[in-house]
Scaffold this motif. Structure first.
Motif, PDB file in Angstrom:
ATOM      1  N   GLU A   1      -5.802 -37.601   5.352  1.00 47.71           N
ATOM      2  CA  GLU A   1      -4.973 -37.317   4.192  1.00 47.71           C
ATOM      3  C   GLU A   1      -4.553 -35.848   4.136  1.00 47.71           C
ATOM      4  N   VAL A   2      -5.403 -34.967   4.653  1.00 49.15           N
ATOM      5  CA  VAL A   2      -5.044 -33.550   4.692  1.00 49.15           C
ATOM      6  C   VAL A   2      -3.930 -33.338   5.718  1.00 49.15           C
ATOM      7  N   HIS A   3      -4.071 -33.961   6.886  1.00 43.71           N
ATOM      8  CA  HIS A   3      -3.023 -33.850   7.909  1.00 43.71           C
ATOM      9  C   HIS A   3      -1.694 -34.376   7.370  1.00 43.71           C
ATOM     10  N   LEU A   4      -1.731 -35.489   6.659  1.00 45.35           N
ATOM     11  CA  LEU A   4      -0.508 -36.084   6.117  1.00 45.35           C
ATOM     12  C   LEU A   4       0.159 -35.152   5.101  1.00 45.35           C
TER      13      LEU A   4
ATOM     14  N   GLU B   1     -12.727 -30.937   0.251  1.00 43.81           N
ATOM     15  CA  GLU B   1     -12.012 -31.592  -0.844  1.00 43.81           C
ATOM     16  C   GLU B   1     -11.487 -30.579  -1.857  1.00 43.81           C
ATOM     17  N   ALA B   2     -12.275 -29.527  -2.115  1.00 43.46           N
ATOM     18  CA  ALA B   2     -11.843 -28.486  -3.058  1.00 43.46           C
ATOM     19  C   ALA B   2     -10.611 -27.767  -2.517  1.00 43.46           C
ATOM     20  N   HIS B   3     -10.648 -27.418  -1.241  1.00 41.56           N
ATOM     21  CA  HIS B   3      -9.504 -26.728  -0.630  1.00 41.56           C
ATOM     22  C   HIS B   3      -8.281 -27.655  -0.578  1.00 41.56           C
ATOM     23  N   PHE B   4      -8.520 -28.929  -0.312  1.00 41.82           N
ATOM     24  CA  PHE B   4      -7.442 -29.920  -0.264  1.00 41.82           C
ATOM     25  C   PHE B   4      -6.784 -30.051  -1.636  1.00 41.82           C
ATOM     26  N   THR B   5      -7.587 -30.133  -2.676  1.00 46.22           N
ATOM     27  CA  THR B   5      -7.052 -30.227  -4.040  1.00 46.22           C
ATOM     28  C   THR B   5      -6.226 -28.995  -4.379  1.00 46.22           C
TER      29      THR B   5
ATOM     30  N   VAL C   1      -1.926 -40.347  11.777  1.00 42.86           N
ATOM     31  CA  VAL C   1      -1.820 -41.741  12.234  1.00 42.86           C
ATOM     32  C   VAL C   1      -2.926 -42.056  13.247  1.00 42.86           C
ATOM     33  N   ARG C   2      -3.217 -41.116  14.131  1.00 45.14           N
ATOM     34  CA  ARG C   2      -4.291 -41.317  15.107  1.00 45.14           C
ATOM     35  C   ARG C   2      -5.640 -41.489  14.398  1.00 45.14           C
ATOM     36  N   LEU C   3      -5.867 -40.693  13.351  1.00 47.91           N
ATOM     37  CA  LEU C   3      -7.145 -40.755  12.638  1.00 47.91           C
ATOM     38  C   LEU C   3      -7.245 -41.987  11.751  1.00 47.91           C
ATOM     39  N   ARG C   4      -6.137 -42.424  11.216  1.00 46.64           N
ATOM     40  CA  ARG C   4      -6.136 -43.586  10.320  1.00 46.64           C
ATOM     41  C   ARG C   4      -4.927 -44.459  10.631  1.00 46.64           C
ATOM     42  N   PRO C   5      -5.025 -45.256  11.695  1.00 50.13           N
ATOM     43  CA  PRO C   5      -3.872 -46.048  12.132  1.00 50.13           C
ATOM     44  C   PRO C   5      -3.469 -47.180  11.195  1.00 50.13           C
ATOM     45  N   GLU C   6      -4.338 -47.583  10.305  1.00 50.02           N
ATOM     46  CA  GLU C   6      -3.989 -48.678   9.397  1.00 50.02           C
ATOM     47  C   GLU C   6      -2.953 -48.184   8.481  1.00 50.02           C
TER      48      GLU C   6
ATOM     49  N   ARG D   1      -5.103 -25.394   5.871  1.00 47.57           N
ATOM     50  CA  ARG D   1      -5.771 -25.029   7.131  1.00 47.57           C
ATOM     51  C   ARG D   1      -7.282 -24.901   6.937  1.00 47.57           C
ATOM     52  N   THR D   2      -7.698 -24.363   5.801  1.00 46.15           N
ATOM     53  CA  THR D   2      -9.132 -24.256   5.527  1.00 46.15           C
ATOM     54  C   THR D   2      -9.742 -25.644   5.386  1.00 46.15           C
ATOM     55  N   ALA D   3      -9.068 -26.528   4.660  1.00 43.91           N
ATOM     56  CA  ALA D   3      -9.569 -27.905   4.513  1.00 43.91           C
ATOM     57  C   ALA D   3      -9.706 -28.572   5.874  1.00 43.91           C
ATOM     58  N   LEU D   4      -8.725 -28.349   6.757  1.00 42.61           N
ATOM     59  CA  LEU D   4      -8.786 -28.963   8.091  1.00 42.61           C
ATOM     60  C   LEU D   4      -9.848 -28.315   8.973  1.00 42.61           C
ATOM     61  N   ARG D   5     -10.079 -27.029   8.790  1.00 37.01           N
ATOM     62  CA  ARG D   5     -11.155 -26.379   9.536  1.00 37.01           C
ATOM     63  C   ARG D   5     -12.506 -26.978   9.129  1.00 37.01           C
ATOM     64  N   LEU D   6     -12.638 -27.261   7.833  1.00 34.27           N
ATOM     65  CA  LEU D   6     -13.892 -27.825   7.324  1.00 34.27           C
ATOM     66  C   LEU D   6     -14.040 -29.303   7.649  1.00 34.27           C
ATOM     67  N   ASN D   7     -12.925 -30.014   7.742  1.00 28.71           N
ATOM     68  CA  ASN D   7     -12.969 -31.449   8.066  1.00 28.71           C
ATOM     69  C   ASN D   7     -11.714 -31.828   8.847  1.00 28.71           C
TER      70      ASN D   7
END
Length: 109
Positions: free
Chosen positions: A77-80, A44-48, A104-109, A66-72
């Motif tokens: 929302e990071v992919h988006l 979340e810190a890297h995402f912010t 979209v695959r992770l959160r199809p709604e 990329r760091t945020a995605l490596r961690l999660n």
């Protein structure tokens, strides 16, 4: 602050309603960078930080996403947001589509 700890200069700038927008942006950036330093394992810190860097058009946004995605890797929302940044970068459109499809695959709604 109420807990007896002194406010950091960046936090004071955020509380000052007369502070110019640039000063507020710098204070937000400084706070996000400090948060990454305090908890480097926090996606979340890297995402912010990535979102702030991307919004300001500053270097480091791609690395922070990329760091945020490596961690999660499951953070849609990071992919988006990463996809949105990549879409604005010439030659990165294909990578942007991959990020959007993953979101979209992770959160199809």
């Amino acid at each position: 602050a109420c807990d007896g700890h002194a406010l950091h200069p960046g936090e004071v700038a955020l509380l000052d309603p007369r502070a110019p927008a640039e000063r507020l942006r710098e204070a937000m950036m400084e706070s996000a960078s400090r948060l990454v330093g305090i908890d480097p394992a926090s996606w979340e810190a890297h995402f912010t930080l990535a979102n702030l860097l991307a919004r300001e058009g500053r270097e480091g946004a791609v690395a922070a996403y990329r760091t945020a995605l490596r961690l999660n890797p499951d953070a849609a929302e990071v992919h988006l947001n990463f996809g949105n940044l990549l879409l604005r970068m010439p030659g990165s459109e294909t990578d942007a589509v991959v990020e959007f499809e993953t979101a979209v695959r992770l959160r199809p709604e």
